[in-house]
Write a protein that holds these residues in place. Structure first.
Motif, short mmCIF file in Angstrom:
data_model
loop_
_atom_site.label_atom_id
_atom_site.label_comp_id
_atom_site.label_asym_id
_atom_site.label_seq_id
_atom_site.Cartn_x
_atom_site.Cartn_y
_atom_site.Cartn_z
N THR D 134 0.81 -1.21 0.00
CA THR D 134 0.00 0.00 0.00
C THR D 134 0.85 1.27 0.00
O THR D 134 0.33 2.37 0.03
CB THR D 134 -0.93 0.05 1.24
N SER D 136 3.36 4.14 -1.54
CA SER D 136 3.42 4.79 -2.85
C SER D 136 4.60 4.24 -3.64
O SER D 136 5.49 3.58 -3.10
CB SER D 136 3.56 6.29 -2.68
N GLY D 138 7.24 5.55 -4.96
CA GLY D 138 8.57 5.94 -4.54
C GLY D 138 8.97 5.27 -3.24
O GLY D 138 10.11 4.85 -3.06
N ASN E 39 7.13 11.57 -3.07
CA ASN E 39 6.59 10.21 -3.10
C ASN E 39 5.67 10.01 -1.92
O ASN E 39 5.99 10.37 -0.80
CB ASN E 39 7.73 9.19 -3.05
N1 ATP Z 1 -4.99 1.30 -0.31
C1 ATP Z 1 -4.16 1.94 0.54
N2 ATP Z 1 -4.09 1.55 1.81
C2 ATP Z 1 -3.25 2.18 2.68
N3 ATP Z 1 -2.46 3.21 2.35
C3 ATP Z 1 -2.49 3.64 1.09
C4 ATP Z 1 -3.34 3.02 0.12
N4 ATP Z 1 -3.17 3.66 -1.06
C5 ATP Z 1 -2.24 4.62 -0.83
N5 ATP Z 1 -1.84 4.61 0.45
C6 ATP Z 1 -0.88 5.53 1.09
O1 ATP Z 1 -1.26 6.83 0.72
C7 ATP Z 1 -0.13 7.63 0.46
C8 ATP Z 1 -0.28 8.25 -0.91
O2 ATP Z 1 -0.04 7.27 -1.92
P1 ATP Z 1 0.00 7.62 -3.46
O3 ATP Z 1 0.21 6.35 -4.18
O4 ATP Z 1 -1.14 8.43 -3.79
O5 ATP Z 1 1.32 8.47 -3.55
P2 ATP Z 1 1.91 9.22 -4.82
O6 ATP Z 1 1.81 10.64 -4.53
O7 ATP Z 1 1.30 8.72 -6.05
O8 ATP Z 1 3.42 8.78 -4.70
P3 ATP Z 1 4.46 8.36 -5.85
O9 ATP Z 1 4.96 9.58 -6.45
O10 ATP Z 1 5.55 7.67 -5.09
O11 ATP Z 1 3.74 7.46 -6.78
C9 ATP Z 1 1.07 6.72 0.58
O12 ATP Z 1 1.69 6.97 1.83
C10 ATP Z 1 0.51 5.34 0.55
O13 ATP Z 1 1.27 4.49 1.36
#
Ligand code: ATP
Ligand code: ATP
Ligand code: MG
Ligand code: MG
Lengths: 323, 355, 307, 235, 257
Positions: D134, D136, D138, E39
């Motif tokens: 879960t 992200s 990165g 991230n």
């Molecule tokens: N289904 C989920 N359950 C628990 N936590 C989640 C879930 N989806 C996302 N997260 C958490 O939410 C936060 C945001 O995630 P997201 O994937 O939107 O990041 P991002 O901005 O796209 O990052 P990146 O640039 O690394 O892709 C992260 O800390 C991630 O661990």
């Protein structure tokens, strides 16, 4: 001409089965029985393949829909066809045939309704969870039929007997052809590729505007309908049916055909249905070793040809056409 | 499997494998013994008997297919089998349509022989046996009986139905009706419920496989009343598995191993030396079905369908292992039932109840 | 009241035996992500192995006090079946490891049929009595309640195996490797895990559990035959899914729920108006109802894949 | 320390590598660059035993490791951070790290190295008990690198570590790579699309094209090469 | 409600974690907006909220005046929003062409019955779908790969195919999640041109998530920056580049476009 090749193939196949049917009286009863079993297995496997192969769901309960169809059609034949046939113009071959067709369709519709009832709530389950729910449904259908009254409409554990042997070469192969045509056409169009998309990646499919639930239910209901038809044919071939004959092992048998043929490959599945049915007869000579030989063959097949007899390679087919 | 001038080909359909193989194998052993005997004695009509056996794997649909195979490929003159009524019902219309006489050794459902005048059986039918056990129970003064049925077996359902009918109509009370499915191993729930009804006896209409365990568990739960049952109990494994728990239970059967008549003792001895176990009811019925067929062939002096059919139908007072068999107008065997009981780990004869 | 309590106990014991079989099922599934339909057949082989051992050891066992004899026979059958499981995996499943998952399912069906029919050929179709490894005498029969020694022993062994298995999977390095492997076999080899060893271990352990189930089951219900594994196997499978397949406490919970509801339905069939013949379907009805509301089973984590 | 000679690899009928040869000296950072599908990841996969080579040899520390199973290769302290991260989705961050240390016996060392990883990527410490799946994109990348470091590598292969990483962190990661290389004396084979950065921190580079080595040389030379600039560095 | 996409105070929690928190921003028709952040800031989550993969815990999302939350992903796509995925999710067993055709379902006038009868109208429609799909593939230089299996393509081509497939749904708003990831600098250049081109050609609004600042700064008209799910800045690329908070949280140093 080429543009209508699918339709032409359909009509030719129907005509051929009618032709053979006319001479089928002279065919050895045993060989005819095998041929009809092949046809019924083709319907079962091709329709299950729509669900398991093309749409990527995993049903282990196809025999339940077959059972519903078998009982539905048989009950119609036993209870109502004597009233219907005179309405269709007397007890001639034609009226009997139409009454039989009605019985089959009633069986198919009963099965389709069951498919819808089971599919709606359970198709959001994934993979093995769906498998066990369909298997469970299979067992529930069996248990319910088994616990009906022996002298009632469903005949209890002994099932129904004295079903007239209406299943002929024509009906079996006409319906098998239609089943192949319907499944093939459904999948082979822009609309129908939605089934394959749902299989490959449900999330992405949803994001591409595909109503994944509707596709899954459509596949499931269509598959159930044909399983019901096959059940009707089966009942009118064997002339007796009993709940035990539609237990989960029967569902396994159909899954085996699908996987052995190649998931998502109609041609492969048809081939497997033929081979396995015939193999079953060949193996009789092994007597008590028969199932041992069969199971070993199964294991070896999976190791040697994991992709099935004729794996589906849609992108290769395409290449040939465009080249 | 070619048709030879000098042999009479007889077909047999049996469940040699699968989940009812234990019945199919027994009846096949009995049938085979009868064939071997007749061949040793010079055959029939100057020809040897050739038995072609097909296994139906205890599966629905298979029995019909192999019946067709036997008739159209092996050109059989008569068909023996099946034990299970459901599968006999598949074969019966096929035999009837082909004009090949069929004798079922042990299908007790009344419907089996309704398929037509070519279909016979050498066992008694459910209504008879159900009634016999009811009569027996009433005779013992047991007015309150609980019933335990195997809903997976039409045989058991049939016995229960007719037992119930007769018993209730003749002043008995059913204190509880419970059921299970063959293959079940735990019956404590049903037995606990039955115990609460305080019956004088329990009618367990299923097969020995489960009945032995039912008895064991009943005793564990402190139920001491006797169990009653039908010919489905008949197997040496009933006592092997049930042990002490089976003591004092009763069942109806076609014959008794203990019967000192020379024919039966010879059969028992021969069977035991060949298969290492005492013959059970299925074996005896398989044996009798073949013997009755041979007797008819001899009398008809022909193996042609109609002649053979008529000869079988005319069977009267044939002294079989399973009793004096006469076929009635409905092509069902009428013969007395014996009641057996388990005493000191042995199955012993108690009485005979005539039809 | 007594009757209800008795029924509850009946259900508890019945459930504990389902739970026991479900443990192995769920563990193999959890690691390898495939339904090992042959589990029920290894279960059957466990019972036959115990019978064979018991016969072979003959007087040696007879002279031991029953707990010692039980442990000897139990452990030996578990060991034999563990080896058998490892062998089955090496011969039938190993080559399919990288193939489609459904193939393994078919192979499992093949293995299952092979074991069943070979056993029928070897041991005969007729049921055989099973020795009384654990006394089935009543421990305490206060009033109308009866509990046998065997039932209590089975319950205790189930609990012990549950704890042991949970410990192995959650707390040991092998357990961690098993879980990692189940998630991504490529990555796990990159961590230095020898996948073959872990898979063999998993199968061995699963088969040993199945064998334990078989021996104890046969001790409670002392009649064994080649097809005896099918039904408990199916029930255990249902129990495993009900609890959340791959989840070990879930399997135990699922087993108990099925055992108890099934027993209550059977026991009160007349009161609730469902003939007890329907109880065979009860497990599945519960399963379907629960899955509709909780699609990944009672204790299963919702495996929501991150998009 | 690592020598690859004439490596051929194919996926079924698709040939991915046609005779790649390269050398990675002890203690150096060497980079592989090339367009999509050039075979960079395939080269790394072959080195860590994930794909079997058709022919060619791979020698590490003088021993041939061409045919070894992946887990045997890892036990020689060659660790691979694969393309697509491949974290164990349902295991927690902590458990992922423990898996990384699967072959390590020394508890004290593991504790120390875990601290080091947390120091490199503080986010991992914050999320120690979150299911890795879960996190992200990165965050998962950080975990993948951290996990590999717990395998106590002497030779580390990184497949596009900057993929999907925020700029600030890309810089940080590259600094860390240099840091690990210097401080822990790790030899590093780096596959990168971000060729500018990769050539900046490496001493030697190879340019792959459709499965073979097109160019090679000291990183500075490659960076100055106009052909490389045009094709891979964005002019 | 105005046209285009509008997020208002959108929040989603995963257990204790607030992945997106009170986020508001909008994308007008035809606009090309960047969404950046460290991230784990919540960018992909924002995409998932817009496309119906997740439902917000609170707040609202409107597209062309219609409320989005609670709708199924396919309904949202039909409203005119399409996306690509950060972790490529192509239909792996379908050919490249079929991947695109499958996304053109919205174009179809007839469904299942039609595919059974296979009449002339059906043929015409299929031909049209094929033609349009090929056109789109051609724009991205993938027409030659039409018969390849999608999964056997290299990473960069797979990313491009994802964009083509999203375009095939005929969106008004295109959400791109790190489209340039895994491309080398010169490929990134090409991609920038392509994005500009399709935006003009199909009159699209684009919401772009990307970590490559050259790409983001180069083509976005406006940029929103989020950190820990909250918006910390919004403005033109110029403004963002020297926004101290953005530099601290994300960029490290200011970059020139
Ligand atoms: N289904 C989920 N359950 C628990 N936590 C989640 C879930 N989806 C996302 N997260 C958490 O939410 C936060 C945001 O995630 P997201 O994937 O939107 O990041 P991002 O901005 O796209 O990052 P990146 O640039 O690394 O892709 C992260 O800390 C991630 O661990
Ligand atoms: N599992 C696979 N099956 C079939 N072909 C593959 C597979 N993996 C890679 N290929 C093919 O092998 C070739 C080399 O792929 P590889 O992944 O090594 O390239 P790469 O240089 O890492 O590219 P990228 O920058 O996109 O990651 C490509 O043509 C690719 O299509
Ligand atoms: Mg790569
Ligand atoms: Mg993201």
């Amino acid at each position: 001409m080429k543009r209508y090749s699918a339709q032409i193939a359909l009509i030719v196949a129907l005509a051929v089965s009618l032709g053979i049917s006319l001479v089928s009286n002279s065919i050895d009863a045993y060989y005819l029985d095998i041929a009809l079993t092949v046809g019924i297995n083709i319907i079962l496997a091709v329709s299950l393949n729509l669900v398991n192969g093309h749409t990527g769901q995993f049903s282990l309960g196809h025999a339940a829909f077959m059972a519903v169809g078998a009982y539905g059609a048989s009950i119609f034949t036993l209870e109502a066809s004597s009233k219907v046939i005179p309405m269709l113009g007397g007890p001639g071959a034609f009226a009997t045939g139409i009454a039989f067709l009605i019985a089959l369709i009633i069986g198919g519709i009963c099965a389709a309704i069951c498919g819808w009832l089971v599919g709606m709530p359970s198709l959001r389950l994934k993979g093995d969870y769906l498998a066990i729910v369909t298997l469970g449904f299979n067992e529930i259908v069996r248990v319910i039929l088994q616990n009906t009254k022996g002298d009632g409409m469903f005949g209890g554990p002994l099932g129904l007997k004295g079903i007239p042997p209406h299943t002929t070469f024509f009906w079996t192969f006409a319906l098998a052809t239609i089943c192949i045509y319907v499944v093939g056409s459904m999948v082979n169009s822009t609309y129908g590729r939605g089934f394959l998309a749902v299989r490959d990646d449900e999330v992405a499919a949803g994001s591409m505007g595909i109503n994944t639930v509707r596709y899954k239910v459509t596949a499931f209901v269509t598959g159930s309908f044909f399983a019901g038809l096959a059940g009707g044919l089966y009942a009118h071939l064997k002339t007796t049916i009993s709940p035990e004959g539609f237990n989960f092992m029967k569902s396994f048998d159909i899954v085996v055909i699908v996987i052995l043929g190649g998931m998502g490959s109609t041609a492969g599945v048809v081939l497997a249905a033929i081979l396995l049915t015939v193999l079953n007869e060949f193996l009789r000579d092994f007597e008590e070793y028969r199932m041992i030989v069969f199971s070993l063959l199964l294991i070896v097949m999976m190791i040697v040809r994991p992709q099935g007899l004729l794996p589906s390679l849609p992108f290769l087919n395409r290449k040939k056409k465009s080249a | 499997k070619k048709s030879d001038e000098n042999v009479i080909v007889i077909g047999e359909v049996a469940a040699l494998t699968g989940n009812t193989a234990t019945f199919g194998q027994s009846s096949h052993n009995g049938t085979q013994m009868a064939v071997d005997e007749i061949n040793a004695a010079g055959g029939l009509l100057g020809k040897q008997i050739q038995l072609v056996t097909e296994d139906d794997q205890s599966k629905q649909g298979e029995a019909g297919t192999v019946a067709k195979k036997l008739i159209s490929r092996s050109k059989i003159k008569a068909l023996l089998g099946e034990v299970a009524s459901g599968r006999s019902l598949e074969m019966a219309p096929i035999a009837q349509a082909a004009g090949v006489p069929m004798i079922s050794p042990a299908s007790t459902n009344p419907k089996v022989t309704e398929a037509g005048d070519y279909v016979f059986r050498v066992c008694f039918i459910d209504p008879f046996q159900g009634t016999v056990m009811s009569k027996f129970a009433l005779g013992k003064g047991w007015k309150k009986v609980a019933i335990l049925t195997d809903t997976k077996q039409d045989y058991s359902v049939g016995l229960t139905e007719f037992f119930n009918k007769h018993f209730s109509a003749n002043g008995g009370t059913i204190t509880g009706e419970q059921s299970y499915s063959s293959g079940d191993k735990d019956f404590k729930a049903q037995l606990t419920a039955i115990k609460a009804g305080n019956p004088d006896a329990i009618f367990a209409s299923g097969y020995y496989n489960e009945v032995a365990l039912i008895a064991v568990q009943a005793r564990e739960l402190g139920i001491t009343v006797p169990l009653l049952g039908g010919d489905g109990w008949d197997s040496s494994s009933l006592v092997e598995v049930g042990g002490k728990a089976m003591e004092g239970c009763y069942y109806s059967n076609h014959f008794s191993n203990e019967d000192q008549s020379p024919a039966i003792q010879e059969f028992v001895k021969k069977y035991e030396s060949k298969h290492g176990a005492k013959p059970d009811a299925m074996a005896a019925l398989g044996y009798d079905s073949a013997k009755i067929l041979f007797d008819a062939i001899k009398r008809a002096n022909s193996v042609e369908g109609p002649a053979l059919r008529d000869a079988i139908a005319a069977t009267k007072g044939y002294a079989g292992i399973t009793g004096n068999i006469s076929l009635d107008a409905n092509r069902n065997a009428t013969k007395p039932a014996v009641i057996l009981t388990i005493k000191d780990g042995k199955v012993v004869y108690t009485e005979t109840i005539a039809p | 009241m007594d009757q209800f309590l008795q029924q509850l106990l009946n259900g508890l014991f019945q459930g504990s035996i389902y739970a026991l079989i479900a443990l192995g099922y769920t563990m193999v599934y959890g690691v390898l992500r495939f339904i090992n339909f042959a589990h029920g057949d290894v279960f059957m082989l466990g019972a036959f192995t115990a019978l064979g051992l018991h016969k072979a050891l003959g007087s040696a066992v007879a002279s031991m006090p029953w707990p010692v004899a039980l442990v000897v026979v139990l452990v030996a059958s578990m060991a034999v079946c563990a080896l058998l499981g490892i062998l089955i995996e090496a011969l039938a499943y190993r080559r399919l490891r990288h193939g489609p998952r459904l193939n393994v399912l078919i192979t499992a069906i093949g293995v299952s049929l092979f074991i069943e029919y070979s056993a029928q050929l070897l041991f005969g179709a007729t049921q055989r009595p099973f020795p009384e490894l654990i006394p089935r005498t009543a421990i305490a029969s206060t009033g109308n309640l009866t509990i046998s020694v065997a039932q209590v022993v089975v319950l205790l062994i189930t609990v012990a195996l549950l704890i042991a298995l949970r410990f192995i999977v959650m707390k040991t390095k092998m357990g961690l490797a098993m879980r990692a492997l189940s998630l991504n076999p490529t990555a796990s080899t990159l961590m230095g895990v020898n996948n073959s060893v872990v898979i063999s271990f998993t199968f061995g352990l699963g088969s040993a559990l199945a064998a334990a189930g078989g021996v104890l089951y046969a001790s409670l219900y002392p009649s064994i035959e080649p097809f005896m594994g099918i039904q408990p196997g199916l029930k255990a499978f249902v129990a495993a899914v009900l609890g959340g397949i791959g989840n070990i406490p879930g399997a135990a919970l699922g087993g108990l729920i099925i055992g108890i509801t099934e027993t209550l339905v059977k026991g009160y069939s007349q009161e609730i108006g469902i003939p007890s013949g329907y109880s065979e379907g009860v497990a599945f009805v519960i399963l379907i109802l629960i899955l509709i509301f909780k699609p990944s089973g009672l204790l299963g984590k919702v495996e929501r894949e991150k998009v | 320390m690592l020598e690859v000679e004439n490596l051929h690899v194919s996926y079924g009928s698709i040939k991915a590598l046609h005779g790649v040869s390269l050398k990675v000296p002890q203690g150096s950072i060497v980079t592989l660059i090339g367009a999509n599908g050039a075979g960079k990841s395939t080269t790394l996969r072959a080195l860590s035993g994930l794909v079997k080579s058709n022919s060619g040899t791979i020698r590490y520390d003088g021993d041939e490791i061409t045919r070894l199973a992946p887990h045997k290769i890892v036990s020689r302290r060659l660790c691979h951070v694969p393309e697509g991260r491949m974290v164990f989705a349902n295991l927690t961050v902590h458990e992922n790290l423990v898996m990384g240390a699967y072959l390590q016996k020394d508890k004290a060392w593991i504790a120390k190295q875990t601290e080091y990883v947390f120091h490199l990527f503080p986010r991992l410490k914050e999320r120690e008990n979150q299911a890795a799946g879960t996190m992200s994109g990165g965050e998962q990348q950080m975990l993948a690198i951290g996990r590999a470091l717990l395998g106590n590598p002497k030779f580390l292969m990184l497949d596009e570590p900057s993929l999907g990483i925020a700029p600030l962190l890309v810089k940080a990661i590259f600094e860390r790579i240099v840091e690990i290389n210097k401080e822990q004396g790790l030899t590093i084979l780096l596959v990168e699309q971000n060729a500018n950065l990769a050539l900046d921190i490496s001493s030697y580079g190879y340019v792959l094209e459709t499965g073979s080595v097109l160019l090679e040389g000291p990183s500075a030379d490659l960076k100055a090469n106009p052909k490389v600039q045009e094709a891979y560095l964005g002019g | 409600m105005s046209a285009g996409l509008e997020l208002k105070d959108v929040t989603i929690r995963f257990g204790g974690l607030k992945a997106v928190s009170e986020l508001s921003f909008s994308v007008a028709p035809g606009e090309l907006i960047g969404l950046i952040g460290p991230n784990g800031a919540g960018k992909t989550t924002v995409f998932n909220l817009i496309t119906g993969v997740y439902t917000p815990t609170s707040g609202n999302i409107h597209f062309d005046g219609v409320s989005v939350p609670g709708k199924k992903p396919h309904e949202i796509t039909r409203m005119g929003i399409a996306r690509t995925f950060q972790n490529i999710r192509l239909f792996s067993s379908l050919s490249v062409l079929d991947n695109v055709r499958t996304a053109m379902m919205g174009e179809l006038k007839h469904g299942i019955v039609h595919s059974l009868t296979r009449g002339p109208a059906f043929r015409k429609q299929e031909a049209l779908v094929e033609k349009e799909a090929l056109e789109l593939l051609d724009i991205f230089g993938l027409a030659d790969a039409r018969d390849k299996n999608a999964k056997s393509m290299n990473y960069g081509d797979q990313r491009r195919l994802e964009i083509v497939r999203a375009l095939a749904t005929r969106p008004k708003l295109l959400l791109l999640d790190e489209p340039a990831a895994g491309m080398n600098p010169s490929e990134k250049e090409d991609l920038m041109h392509l994005i500009r081109f399709i935006k003009e050609r199909y009159n699209l609004a684009v919401l772009l998530v990307e970590h490559d600042m050259k790409v983001v700064m180069g083509i976005c008209q406006r940029i929103a920056v989020i950190e820990y799910g909250c918006k910390i800045a919004e403005g033109t690329p110029k403004e963002i580049q020297c926004h101290p908070k953005v530099i601290e949280a994300y960029l490290g140093v200011s970059v020139e476009s």
